[in-house]
Design an enzyme around this catalytic site. Structure first.
Site, PDB file in Angstrom:
ATOM      1  N   LYS A   1       4.029  12.408  -2.882  1.00 36.75           N
ATOM      2  CA  LYS A   1       4.938  11.336  -2.453  1.00 36.75           C
ATOM      3  C   LYS A   1       5.871  11.913  -1.400  1.00 36.75           C
ATOM      4  CE  LYS A   1       8.169   7.910  -4.357  1.00 36.75           C
ATOM      5  NZ  LYS A   1       8.595   7.269  -5.624  1.00 36.75           N
TER       6      LYS A   1
ATOM      7  N   GLY B   1       2.835   3.677   1.326  1.00 34.43           N
ATOM      8  CA  GLY B   1       3.429   3.921   2.627  1.00 34.43           C
ATOM      9  C   GLY B   1       3.838   5.371   2.822  1.00 34.43           C
TER      10      GLY B   1
ATOM     11  N   ASP C   1       9.173   5.982   7.577  1.00 34.67           N
ATOM     12  CA  ASP C   1       8.811   7.290   8.135  1.00 34.67           C
ATOM     13  C   ASP C   1       7.824   8.045   7.250  1.00 34.67           C
ATOM     14  OD1 ASP C   1      10.398   7.932   6.002  1.00 34.67           O
ATOM     15  OD2 ASP C   1      11.981   8.908   7.160  1.00 34.67           O
TER      16      ASP C   1
ATOM     17  N   GLY D   1       0.852  -1.189   0.000  1.00 25.68           N
ATOM     18  CA  GLY D   1       0.000   0.000   0.000  1.00 25.68           C
ATOM     19  C   GLY D   1       0.876   1.223   0.000  1.00 25.68           C
TER      20      GLY D   1
ATOM     21  N   ASP E   1       4.240  -4.259  -7.690  1.00 30.13           N
ATOM     22  CA  ASP E   1       3.586  -3.073  -7.144  1.00 30.13           C
ATOM     23  C   ASP E   1       4.074  -1.795  -7.835  1.00 30.13           C
ATOM     24  OD1 ASP E   1       5.787  -4.258  -5.437  1.00 30.13           O
ATOM     25  OD2 ASP E   1       5.874  -2.191  -4.756  1.00 30.13           O
ATOM     26  N   ASN E   2       5.081  -1.909  -8.678  1.00 30.13           N
ATOM     27  CA  ASN E   2       5.544  -0.741  -9.430  1.00 30.13           C
ATOM     28  C   ASN E   2       5.148  -0.827 -10.896  1.00 30.13           C
ATOM     29  OD1 ASN E   2       6.687   0.357  -7.140  1.00 30.13           O
ATOM     30  ND2 ASN E   2       8.719  -0.501  -7.531  1.00 30.13           N
TER      31      ASN E   2
ATOM     32  N   ASP F   1       6.847   4.975 -10.329  1.00 31.15           N
ATOM     33  CA  ASP F   1       7.717   4.841  -9.159  1.00 31.15           C
ATOM     34  C   ASP F   1       9.195   4.887  -9.525  1.00 31.15           C
ATOM     35  OD1 ASP F   1       5.606   4.873  -7.490  1.00 31.15           O
ATOM     36  OD2 ASP F   1       5.973   2.923  -6.564  1.00 31.15           O
TER      37      ASP F   1
HETATM   38  P1  AMP Z   1       9.209   1.366  -3.414  1.00 32.81           P
HETATM   39  O1  AMP Z   1      10.346   0.402  -3.384  1.00 32.81           O
HETATM   40  O2  AMP Z   1       9.610   2.816  -3.318  1.00 32.81           O
HETATM   41  O3  AMP Z   1       8.263   1.115  -4.566  1.00 32.81           O
HETATM   42  O4  AMP Z   1       8.390   1.104  -2.071  1.00 32.81           O
HETATM   43  C1  AMP Z   1       7.846  -0.137  -1.705  1.00 32.81           C
HETATM   44  C2  AMP Z   1       6.797   0.100  -0.653  1.00 32.81           C
HETATM   45  O5  AMP Z   1       7.375   0.663   0.523  1.00 32.81           O
HETATM   46  C3  AMP Z   1       5.702   1.048  -1.089  1.00 32.81           C
HETATM   47  O6  AMP Z   1       4.507   0.586  -0.580  1.00 32.81           O
HETATM   48  C4  AMP Z   1       6.103   2.347  -0.462  1.00 32.81           C
HETATM   49  O7  AMP Z   1       4.985   3.185  -0.233  1.00 32.81           O
HETATM   50  C5  AMP Z   1       6.764   1.895   0.826  1.00 32.81           C
HETATM   51  N1  AMP Z   1       7.783   2.844   1.280  1.00 32.81           N
HETATM   52  C6  AMP Z   1       8.948   3.155   0.670  1.00 32.81           C
HETATM   53  N2  AMP Z   1       9.626   4.076   1.370  1.00 32.81           N
HETATM   54  C7  AMP Z   1       8.899   4.349   2.476  1.00 32.81           C
HETATM   55  C8  AMP Z   1       9.073   5.211   3.604  1.00 32.81           C
HETATM   56  N3  AMP Z   1      10.142   6.002   3.728  1.00 32.81           N
HETATM   57  N4  AMP Z   1       8.093   5.214   4.536  1.00 32.81           N
HETATM   58  C9  AMP Z   1       7.021   4.430   4.419  1.00 32.81           C
HETATM   59  N5  AMP Z   1       6.798   3.606   3.395  1.00 32.81           N
HETATM   60  C10 AMP Z   1       7.720   3.560   2.415  1.00 32.81           C
HETATM   61 MG    MG Z   2       6.620   1.527  -5.333  1.00 36.04          MG
END
Ligand code: AMP
Ligand code: MG
Length: 488
Positions: A113, A92, A125, A90, A252-253, A262
């Protein structure tokens, strides 16, 4: 032209049942400032450019206030990360503020974002750092200018609020725009929870809004899946042709609309290396450059599986069965155009051999194709500027003789071909070191001028811009030390 007060919000995704998202407001940041913005992105929803100076807008893009009509949510999804299913992801750190309607009736979702924690943040965070926000902003707008489907970026807003990664950095928010941010993983989450109804609801929602031509079919789901496969094939062909590596092709991307989604540890090819791994954290090379088309195919099987409650297994696998051919066709068309040749069988060995030669001689991918535009196909021409890029000159000469013959065979006119090739072979791409220079100036000196300069330059990637010649050069030696990873 719309003012902040006259924007019309629709919020289709937020109107879906509660199972799809959680209502959550952005967490404010102290003293936000505008780092960069994109007039072209603002025009997508008719925003008057003058509005960008209003403190109210900066506060909104910082997550410090909502505009009337916004309905802020974080979306639920899951996904396969590096091959393994992760059930609860989801958004995050991305909060969907709302969907604005433009004068043509198109909806654009506005997402922040880095807007703070959400119920899906797990240990994170909820923030994004300035460094990664600059990369996402610049690359989104550069990809669009290259003609590659992508989410867009309206602005970067910074704050001195500290964010801790390997070192202390500062927070920033990217305002992203897309018709929809629904991912393959948005379907997977319900499949693995054995919830059929939300799968159908989400498919109906996506079809009605984004694949409306399928809505009148009695059974639209197989064709929907097929269309997602075709869009994904087009996207992969576009990435491979321009030398773009995404870096984290988890399901998810993967956009349900076939958009580049992403931006993290992405990279544009410098010296051609088919096995290039841009993501420093990807030690196994799962998402290496030459793996991308196959990874997309694998990701499509995961989407197909998630849609099996809506169709038989055979139908689902048939629906994605067109992907390899569609990718092959799209890739051949793009590569043939890059060589100025018609996309027939004859071009395949020429393309393959050129790529192999480039890899063996570590020739810069973007520079090669741009120089190839000026190739002289007359008999005995030396094509020195191109030839000198290869250590193995005899091998280049042998290839060039075949290429020249193919061009003459097709009755190609050098001048016309050069002009056409310059429209598909960019002169300027967002090389890692160019982004790095802009990041250093911004992070160390609060100097955002280089972001603006790169943004401007990359709006016209196919045009000669003599004052920016240095931006088309090979990376300097220090660029080898740049490491981009999932940390963002
Ligand atoms: P990503 O690798 O950037 O596609 O992130 C994978 C998942 O981790 C996604 O659901 C993001 O929303 C979550 N996510 C990445 N960085 C953070 C962060 N700093 N705080 C909270 N959730 C994160
Ligand atoms: Mg992502």
């Amino acid at each position: 032209m719309a003012t902040l007060e006259s924007l019309v919000f629709d919020n289709g995704f937020a109107r879906l049942p509660e199972s799809f998202h959680t209502r959550v407001c952005p967490t404010p940041v102290p003293d936000p400032y505008l780092v960069a913005w994109s007039p072209a992105a603002a025009s997508l929803f008719n925003l008057d450019p003058g509005e960008m100076n209003r403190p109210e807008l900066i506060e909104t893009l910082a997550g410090n206030r909502l505009l009337p009509g916004m309905d802020a949510i974080a979306a639920l999804y899951a996904g396969h990360q590096f091959g393994h299913y992760v059930p609860q992801l989801g958004d995050g750190r991305a909060i969907l503020l709302g969907e604005v309607k433009n004068s043509r009736g198109e909806g654009w979702e506005i997402q922040l974002k880095g807007a703070g924690r959400t119920p899906y943040s797990r240990g994170g965070d909820g923030r994004a750092v300035l460094r990664s926000s600059i990369r996402e902003f610049l690359c989104s707008e550069a990809m669009h200018a290259l003609g590659i489907p992508t989410t867009r970026a309206l602005a970067i807003v910074g704050s001195d609020h500290p964010v801790y990664r390997e070192d202390e950095e500062t927070a920033a928010l990217v305002t992203r725009l897309a018709p929809s941010f629904v991912r393959f993983g948005s379907f997977e989450v319900f499949y693995y929870r054995n919830q059929v109804e939300p799968i159908r609801q989400l498919a109906d929602y996506v079809i009605a809004r984004y694949y409306p031509e399928l809505a009148m079919l009695t059974d639209p789901y197989p064709e929907f899946l097929r269309q997602v496969g075709l869009r994904t094939a087009e996207l992969m062909a576009a990435w491979q042709a321009v030398g773009f590596s995404h870096g984290v092709m988890n399901t998810d991307n993967m956009s349900i609309l076939g958009l580049t989604l992403d931006y993290g540890p992405f990279g544009f090819m410098d010296a051609f290396d088919p096995g290039y791994v841009c993501n420093h954290s990807d030690t196994g090379g799962r998402y290496a450059f030459d793996q991308q088309p196959d990874v997309a195919a694998w990701n499509l099987t995961k989407l197909a599986q998630a849609l099996v409650p809506l169709m038989s297994v055979e139908t689902a696998s048939q629906a994605i069965g067109d992907y390899p051919q569609a990718f092959g066709r799209a890739y051949l068309a793009r590569m043939a155009a890059k060589f100025g040749l018609a996309p027939d069988g004859e071009v395949v060995p020429l393309v393959m051999d050129a790529l192999q030669l480039m890899a063996q001689n570590r020739v810069d991918y973007t520079i090669f194709f741009r120089a190839l535009c000026s190739f002289d196909s007359s008999e005995g021409a030396s094509n020195a500027p191109l030839r000198d890029r290869f250590l193995d000159r005899p091998a280049f000469d042998a290839w060039a003789v075949r290429y020249a013959a193919a061009l003459r065979n097709q009755g190609s006119n050098d001048a016309e071909r050069a002009a056409a090739m310059r429209r598909v072979n960019p002169k300027y791409v967002l090389r890692n070191h160019l982004a790095e220079i802009a990041i250093r100036r911004a992070a160390d000196h609060r100097d955002y001028s280089e972001i603006g300069r790169l943004h401007q330059l990359l709006l016209r990637p196919y045009d000669e811009q003599p004052e920016f010649e240095a931006y088309a050069a090979e990376p300097p030696d220090w660029a080898r030390q740049i490491e981009v990873s999932c940390s963002s």
